[in-house]
Design a protein around this motif. Structure first.
Motif, PDB file in Angstrom:
ATOM      1  N   GLY A 118       2.188   9.624  -5.758  1.00 34.51           N
ATOM      2  CA  GLY A 118       2.712  10.921  -5.383  1.00 34.51           C
ATOM      3  C   GLY A 118       2.411  11.349  -3.968  1.00 34.51           C
ATOM      4  O   GLY A 118       2.597  12.520  -3.628  1.00 34.51           O
ATOM      5  N   ALA A 119       1.954  10.433  -3.089  1.00 36.12           N
ATOM      6  CA  ALA A 119       1.619  10.789  -1.713  1.00 36.12           C
ATOM      7  C   ALA A 119       2.859  11.238  -0.936  1.00 36.12           C
ATOM      8  O   ALA A 119       2.752  12.044  -0.009  1.00 36.12           O
ATOM      9  N   PHE A 120       4.017  10.735  -1.290  1.00 36.87           N
ATOM     10  CA  PHE A 120       5.278  11.175  -0.670  1.00 36.87           C
ATOM     11  C   PHE A 120       6.416  10.895  -1.631  1.00 36.87           C
ATOM     12  O   PHE A 120       6.283  10.057  -2.542  1.00 36.87           O
TER      13      PHE A 120
ATOM     14  N   ALA B 222       0.836  -1.206   0.000  1.00 33.02           N
ATOM     15  CA  ALA B 222       0.000   0.000   0.000  1.00 33.02           C
ATOM     16  C   ALA B 222       0.869   1.254   0.000  1.00 33.02           C
ATOM     17  O   ALA B 222       0.555   2.256  -0.664  1.00 33.02           O
ATOM     18  N   ALA B 223       1.975   1.217   0.742  1.00 36.01           N
ATOM     19  CA  ALA B 223       2.874   2.367   0.790  1.00 36.01           C
ATOM     20  C   ALA B 223       3.499   2.629  -0.584  1.00 36.01           C
ATOM     21  O   ALA B 223       3.614   3.788  -1.020  1.00 36.01           O
ATOM     22  N   PHE B 224       3.879   1.570  -1.277  1.00 37.04           N
ATOM     23  CA  PHE B 224       4.494   1.757  -2.590  1.00 37.04           C
ATOM     24  C   PHE B 224       3.483   2.313  -3.590  1.00 37.04           C
ATOM     25  O   PHE B 224       3.791   3.197  -4.399  1.00 37.04           O
ATOM     26  N   GLU B 225       2.228   1.823  -3.506  1.00 43.03           N
ATOM     27  CA  GLU B 225       1.186   2.362  -4.378  1.00 43.03           C
ATOM     28  C   GLU B 225       0.970   3.847  -4.104  1.00 43.03           C
ATOM     29  O   GLU B 225       0.816   4.653  -5.033  1.00 43.03           O
TER      30      GLU B 225
ATOM     31  N   GLY C  87       8.576  11.915   4.321  1.00 40.86           N
ATOM     32  CA  GLY C  87       7.182  11.836   3.880  1.00 40.86           C
ATOM     33  C   GLY C  87       6.617  10.437   4.037  1.00 40.86           C
ATOM     34  O   GLY C  87       5.443  10.259   4.388  1.00 40.86           O
ATOM     35  N   ALA C  88       7.449   9.429   3.800  1.00 40.26           N
ATOM     36  CA  ALA C  88       7.000   8.052   3.935  1.00 40.26           C
ATOM     37  C   ALA C  88       6.655   7.734   5.391  1.00 40.26           C
ATOM     38  O   ALA C  88       5.630   7.095   5.686  1.00 40.26           O
ATOM     39  N   VAL C  89       7.503   8.192   6.314  1.00 39.45           N
ATOM     40  CA  VAL C  89       7.247   7.946   7.742  1.00 39.45           C
ATOM     41  C   VAL C  89       5.983   8.683   8.183  1.00 39.45           C
ATOM     42  O   VAL C  89       5.178   8.156   8.961  1.00 39.45           O
ATOM     43  N   ALA C  90       5.806   9.905   7.676  1.00 42.71           N
ATOM     44  CA  ALA C  90       4.598  10.655   8.021  1.00 42.71           C
ATOM     45  C   ALA C  90       3.354   9.959   7.484  1.00 42.71           C
ATOM     46  O   ALA C  90       2.302   9.940   8.151  1.00 42.71           O
TER      47      ALA C  90
END
Length: 456
Positions: A436-438, A428-431, A443-446
């Motif tokens: 462009g979410a981070f 889900a994080a990679f998607e 940004g990934a940790v947030a």
């Protein structure tokens, strides 16, 4: 070395090196054929000049690595060859230092490869009319023994593409008569000739023309199926899919980036362009578009992946080619998808789908495709390709796929123990990253914290 042979032997420069020199190119890999001396005497004469390898003794061949320069040279005795069995290897070879120049040249495949050069006088020895055929840019078999080795047909295929030569009609006829001997060839020899075509061709369409003229195209059904598959004349005035593919291949080799690329890249791109429309024979229909009935090939990009893989297996190509060639085939129209130009998310996802191929490589395939429709010119298509590559460069994705920013170590640092929940959360994080979410680790940790809370 040649001077040492002069008094007691008859050295000749032979083969492709002489041919390339006469064509004005850089001569590489000169072979030296030495008459008038036996194997033992030749070995004694050459031994003082460097390390010798006599592994080819039964063929009358000695390899010498020069002590002075480090260069390697092949010296051989003239030899007779007689057919003893089927296939490329079914020959008995008998070195014979007393053969005349004409007799020694008779065993060579094409007249342009049967020219010898006396290194001391500069005399060209051309008993089979090779210089005439060089001037006419024609591949012509040297004699009837050509038919004894079926690999020579595939040599004609790749040499025509490398030299931009045509095939003599009588040679094409002889090749047609031995078309059923293809099955005798070992897979590695078939692949070897295709690889030379893919990495060294200057006009690859010539090779496909040779396969068609000789009747050997039938042995490569994925390519053969392109002949006669129609295309809409408004979009493809050049003709059927086979003709289009020929033009695309020639357009690829005209690209400066292709010429300058490493051999592995040239090979990957050549097979991708060859295969890019392999899906059309199975998908081409008559249908309505823009107010009238036309030839259409809906879904041909995705349909091309399976025949591309099947074709590469048929050739005995390295397995590492399958994924990039299939990915480039499936995505070769990606620049047409999406109004208003490519979004960042679309470029990230495209780079991911292509891996291990790249967007720069895809752009080369796209440009070849766009230029493979003469006399039609489509600057608007090139503008779309340019927009795609510009966006990829801005994202630093032109030569690589995006890599996941959020990793398992981040989940562990957040207090989670490794377990089954890691995979869906990281996916889900990679998607989200691709959307462009981070764009960095902070940004990934947030992004992670609220999503962890949702799963608690």
């Amino acid at each position: 070395m040649l001077a040492a042979l002069r008094g007691s032997a008859r050295p000749r420069l032979v083969g492709g090196g002489v041919r390339d020199w006469l064509l004005g190119g850089v001569a590489k890999d000169f072979d030296i054929e030495v008459g008038g001396v036996d194997f033992e005497r030749l070995h004694r004469l050459l031994a003082p000049f460097g390390a010798t390898d006599v592994v080819g003794r039964s063929f009358g061949v000695i390899k010498v690595r020069s002590r002075a320069s480090g260069a390697e040279y092949d010296f051989s005795l003239p030899r007779r060859e007689s057919k003893t069995g089927g296939g490329h290897r079914g020959f008995a070879v008998e070195p014979d230092p007393e053969l005349s120049d004409a007799e020694a040249a008779a065993r060579r495949d094409f007249t342009v490869n049967a020219i010898a050069l006396d290194p001391f006088t500069g005399e060209l020895i051309d008993p089979h009319g090779g210089r005439r055929d060089l001037a006419a840019r024609v591949l012509r078999h040297t004699g009837p023994a050509f038919a004894e080795d079926p690999l020579r047909v595939l040599r004609a295929f790749q040499l025509a593409a490398r030299l931009d030569f045509t095939l003599a009609p009588e040679t094409a006829a002889l090749c047609r008569r031995i078309a059923d001997t293809f099955a005798e060839l070992p897979a590695e020899r078939v692949w070897g000739e295709w690889e030379k075509w893919a990495t060294k061709a200057v006009r690859p369409s010539r090779g496909l023309a040779v396969l068609e003229e000789t009747g050997w195209l039938v042995h490569f059904p994925e390519v053969a199926a392109l002949r006669g598959t129609p295309q809409e004349p408004e979009w493809h005035p050049e003709g059927d899919v086979f003709a289009h593919t020929q033009h695309c291949l020639d357009a690829l080799t005209a690209q400066a980036d292709w010429t300058a690329a490493a051999a592995a890249t040239r090979r990957r791109l050549m097979f991708a362009v060859l295969a890019h429309d392999f899906g059309k024979p199975a998908t081409t229909i008559r249908g309505e578009k823009r107010g009238r009935e036309r030839w259409l090939s809906p879904g041909h990009e995705a349909a091309g992946a399976e025949p591309a893989r099947r074709f590469l297996r048929r050739l005995g190509a390295p397995l590492e080619l399958d994924d990039p060639v299939a990915a480039l085939t499936v995505n070769h129209l990606a620049h047409h998808h999406g109004a208003g130009g490519p979004t960042d998310a679309a470029v990230r996802r495209l780079a991911r789908r292509l891996a291990p191929a790249t967007i720069d490589e895809l752009a080369a395939v796209m440009r070849a495709d766009a230029d493979g429709r003469p006399p039609l010119r489509t600057p608007e298509v090139h503008a779309m390709i340019d927009a795609l590559t510009a966006r990829a460069r801005a994202l630093e994705l032109e030569a690589r796929a995006p890599r996941p920013i959020l990793l398992g170590r981040h989940l562990i640092a957040a207090g989670r123990k490794p377990g089954p929940e890691f995979t869906p959360l990281l996916d889900a994080a990679f998607e989200a990253q691709l959307d462009g979410a981070f764009a960095d680790e902070a940004g990934a940790v947030a992004w992670l914290q609220p999503h962890l809370n949702q799963r608690t």
